[in-house]
Write a protein that holds these residues in place. Structure first.
Motif, PDB file in Angstrom:
ATOM      1  N   TRP A  80       0.798  -1.225   0.000  1.00 54.89           N
ATOM      2  CA  TRP A  80       0.000   0.000   0.000  1.00 54.89           C
ATOM      3  C   TRP A  80       0.831   1.275   0.000  1.00 54.89           C
ATOM      4  O   TRP A  80       0.324   2.350  -0.279  1.00 54.89           O
ATOM      5  CB  TRP A  80      -0.980   0.030   1.178  1.00 54.89           C
ATOM      6  CG  TRP A  80      -0.382  -0.192   2.535  1.00 54.89           C
ATOM      7  CD1 TRP A  80      -0.282  -1.375   3.205  1.00 54.89           C
ATOM      8  CD2 TRP A  80       0.206   0.797   3.395  1.00 54.89           C
ATOM      9  NE1 TRP A  80       0.324  -1.180   4.417  1.00 54.89           N
ATOM     10  CE2 TRP A  80       0.626   0.141   4.568  1.00 54.89           C
ATOM     11  CE3 TRP A  80       0.406   2.182   3.283  1.00 54.89           C
ATOM     12  CZ2 TRP A  80       1.257   0.812   5.617  1.00 54.89           C
ATOM     13  CZ3 TRP A  80       1.027   2.852   4.323  1.00 54.89           C
ATOM     14  CH2 TRP A  80       1.444   2.156   5.480  1.00 54.89           C
ATOM     15  N   TRP A  81       2.093   1.154   0.278  1.00 52.63           N
ATOM     16  CA  TRP A  81       2.914   2.355   0.419  1.00 52.63           C
ATOM     17  C   TRP A  81       2.967   3.187  -0.856  1.00 52.63           C
ATOM     18  O   TRP A  81       3.114   4.409  -0.798  1.00 52.63           O
ATOM     19  CB  TRP A  81       4.312   1.959   0.879  1.00 52.63           C
ATOM     20  CG  TRP A  81       5.231   3.138   0.946  1.00 52.63           C
ATOM     21  CD1 TRP A  81       6.335   3.350   0.193  1.00 52.63           C
ATOM     22  CD2 TRP A  81       5.111   4.292   1.792  1.00 52.63           C
ATOM     23  NE1 TRP A  81       6.918   4.550   0.517  1.00 52.63           N
ATOM     24  CE2 TRP A  81       6.170   5.149   1.496  1.00 52.63           C
ATOM     25  CE3 TRP A  81       4.202   4.673   2.755  1.00 52.63           C
ATOM     26  CZ2 TRP A  81       6.357   6.367   2.131  1.00 52.63           C
ATOM     27  CZ3 TRP A  81       4.383   5.895   3.391  1.00 52.63           C
ATOM     28  CH2 TRP A  81       5.455   6.710   3.082  1.00 52.63           C
TER      29      TRP A  81
ATOM     30  N   ALA B 257       0.807   6.162  -0.663  1.00 53.43           N
ATOM     31  CA  ALA B 257       0.922   7.030   0.515  1.00 53.43           C
ATOM     32  C   ALA B 257       1.040   8.501   0.129  1.00 53.43           C
ATOM     33  O   ALA B 257       1.872   8.874  -0.694  1.00 53.43           O
ATOM     34  CB  ALA B 257       2.136   6.622   1.340  1.00 53.43           C
ATOM     35  N   ALA B 258       0.223   9.318   0.746  1.00 58.53           N
ATOM     36  CA  ALA B 258       0.258  10.757   0.481  1.00 58.53           C
ATOM     37  C   ALA B 258       1.528  11.413   1.019  1.00 58.53           C
ATOM     38  O   ALA B 258       1.889  12.506   0.603  1.00 58.53           O
ATOM     39  CB  ALA B 258      -0.972  11.430   1.094  1.00 58.53           C
ATOM     40  N   CYS B 259       2.209  10.759   1.948  1.00 63.35           N
ATOM     41  CA  CYS B 259       3.420  11.340   2.529  1.00 63.35           C
ATOM     42  C   CYS B 259       4.676  11.017   1.719  1.00 63.35           C
ATOM     43  O   CYS B 259       5.750  11.508   2.045  1.00 63.35           O
ATOM     44  CB  CYS B 259       3.596  10.890   3.969  1.00 63.35           C
ATOM     45  SG  CYS B 259       3.623   9.106   4.176  1.00 63.35           S
TER      46      CYS B 259
ATOM     47  N   PHE C 176       6.852  14.049   9.697  1.00 60.76           N
ATOM     48  CA  PHE C 176       6.249  12.810  10.197  1.00 60.76           C
ATOM     49  C   PHE C 176       7.010  12.205  11.367  1.00 60.76           C
ATOM     50  O   PHE C 176       6.523  11.287  12.003  1.00 60.76           O
ATOM     51  CB  PHE C 176       6.114  11.795   9.041  1.00 60.76           C
ATOM     52  CG  PHE C 176       5.035  12.196   8.090  1.00 60.76           C
ATOM     53  CD1 PHE C 176       3.740  11.745   8.258  1.00 60.76           C
ATOM     54  CD2 PHE C 176       5.294  13.073   7.054  1.00 60.76           C
ATOM     55  CE1 PHE C 176       2.720  12.160   7.424  1.00 60.76           C
ATOM     56  CE2 PHE C 176       4.285  13.498   6.201  1.00 60.76           C
ATOM     57  CZ  PHE C 176       2.999  13.042   6.382  1.00 60.76           C
TER      58      PHE C 176
ATOM     59  N   CYS D 165      -2.198  13.222   6.227  1.00 65.72           N
ATOM     60  CA  CYS D 165      -2.802  11.913   6.485  1.00 65.72           C
ATOM     61  C   CYS D 165      -4.313  11.938   6.231  1.00 65.72           C
ATOM     62  O   CYS D 165      -4.884  10.957   5.756  1.00 65.72           O
ATOM     63  CB  CYS D 165      -2.548  11.459   7.916  1.00 65.72           C
ATOM     64  SG  CYS D 165      -0.829  11.094   8.293  1.00 65.72           S
TER      65      CYS D 165
ATOM     66  N   CYS E 135      -5.094  11.045   2.817  1.00 68.91           N
ATOM     67  CA  CYS E 135      -4.389   9.865   2.300  1.00 68.91           C
ATOM     68  C   CYS E 135      -5.347   8.691   2.111  1.00 68.91           C
ATOM     69  O   CYS E 135      -6.098   8.342   3.018  1.00 68.91           O
ATOM     70  CB  CYS E 135      -3.282   9.480   3.282  1.00 68.91           C
ATOM     71  SG  CYS E 135      -2.319   8.068   2.738  1.00 68.91           S
TER      72      CYS E 135
ATOM     73  N   ARG F  31      -4.773   5.574   4.605  1.00 69.25           N
ATOM     74  CA  ARG F  31      -4.674   5.901   6.037  1.00 69.25           C
ATOM     75  C   ARG F  31      -5.034   4.710   6.920  1.00 69.25           C
ATOM     76  O   ARG F  31      -4.374   4.458   7.921  1.00 69.25           O
ATOM     77  CB  ARG F  31      -5.588   7.088   6.351  1.00 69.25           C
ATOM     78  CG  ARG F  31      -5.476   7.529   7.784  1.00 69.25           C
ATOM     79  CD  ARG F  31      -6.321   8.727   8.088  1.00 69.25           C
ATOM     80  NE  ARG F  31      -6.215   9.045   9.502  1.00 69.25           N
ATOM     81  CZ  ARG F  31      -6.903   9.963  10.102  1.00 69.25           C
ATOM     82  NH1 ARG F  31      -7.769  10.683   9.417  1.00 69.25           N
ATOM     83  NH2 ARG F  31      -6.764  10.178  11.381  1.00 69.25           N
TER      84      ARG F  31
ATOM     85  N   CYS G 283      -2.255   2.220   6.982  1.00 64.67           N
ATOM     86  CA  CYS G 283      -1.119   2.804   7.697  1.00 64.67           C
ATOM     87  C   CYS G 283      -1.349   2.739   9.202  1.00 64.67           C
ATOM     88  O   CYS G 283      -0.463   2.319   9.964  1.00 64.67           O
ATOM     89  CB  CYS G 283      -0.940   4.241   7.233  1.00 64.67           C
ATOM     90  SG  CYS G 283       0.429   5.101   7.999  1.00 64.67           S
TER      91      CYS G 283
ATOM     92  N   ILE H 254       4.410   9.921  13.040  1.00 70.15           N
ATOM     93  CA  ILE H 254       3.014  10.017  12.646  1.00 70.15           C
ATOM     94  C   ILE H 254       2.691   8.914  11.642  1.00 70.15           C
ATOM     95  O   ILE H 254       3.329   8.793  10.601  1.00 70.15           O
ATOM     96  CB  ILE H 254       2.716  11.391  12.003  1.00 70.15           C
ATOM     97  CG1 ILE H 254       3.176  12.539  12.907  1.00 70.15           C
ATOM     98  CG2 ILE H 254       1.236  11.502  11.655  1.00 70.15           C
ATOM     99  CD1 ILE H 254       2.464  12.624  14.231  1.00 70.15           C
TER     100      ILE H 254
ATOM    101  N   GLY I 163      -0.914   7.159   9.991  1.00 70.62           N
ATOM    102  CA  GLY I 163      -2.374   7.175   9.946  1.00 70.62           C
ATOM    103  C   GLY I 163      -2.973   8.331  10.718  1.00 70.62           C
ATOM    104  O   GLY I 163      -4.065   8.212  11.260  1.00 70.62           O
TER     105      GLY I 163
END
Ligand code: SF4
Length: 106
Positions: free
Chosen positions: A33-34, A37-39, A47, A65, A68, A71, A74, A87, A89
């Motif tokens: 899923w990474w 990721a929005a980050c 984070f 997050c 995201c 989330r 995460c 940080i 989720g």
């Protein structure tokens, strides 16, 4: 504000610790899923605030997050691994500890 040598080393260690999740190596919890990721590409210090009192960093991270799409995955990962810092989720370590207590109290 410039970071002192100890703070910079601490931040670097936190980022290194985090890297194992994104390598694709065995044990890579985030491999499936990474990529969503929005980050991804964000500043790591957002984070991985150096202290719980770094409210600005946390607020920035939580805002990212909130948008995201992974989330839930995460947060599930972070709830399952108490060693994770920073940080995840939309939560920090203290938030996750409280969530665990709340869940255990049911
Ligand atoms: S929920 Fe937050 S920390 Fe987790 S992958 Fe998404 S942006 Fe990153």
């Amino acid at each position: 504000m410039a970071l002192g040598t100890d703070a910079a080393a601490e931040k670097s260690a936190a980022a290194d610790e985090h890297d194992y999740l994104f390598t694709g190596e065995p044990g890579d919890l985030a491999a499936d899923w990474w990529v969503l990721a929005a980050c991804d590409g964000q500043e790591p210090e957002i984070f991985f605030p150096l202290s719980p009192q770094d409210v600005r960093a946390k607020e920035k991270a939580v805002a990212i997050c909130a948008k995201c799409q992974v989330r839930e995955q995460c947060l599930t990962t972070a709830m399952a691994d108490r060693s994770l810092v920073g940080i995840w989720g939309g939560t920090d370590e203290l938030d996750r500890a409280r969530l665990r207590e709340h869940t255990a109290g049911r």
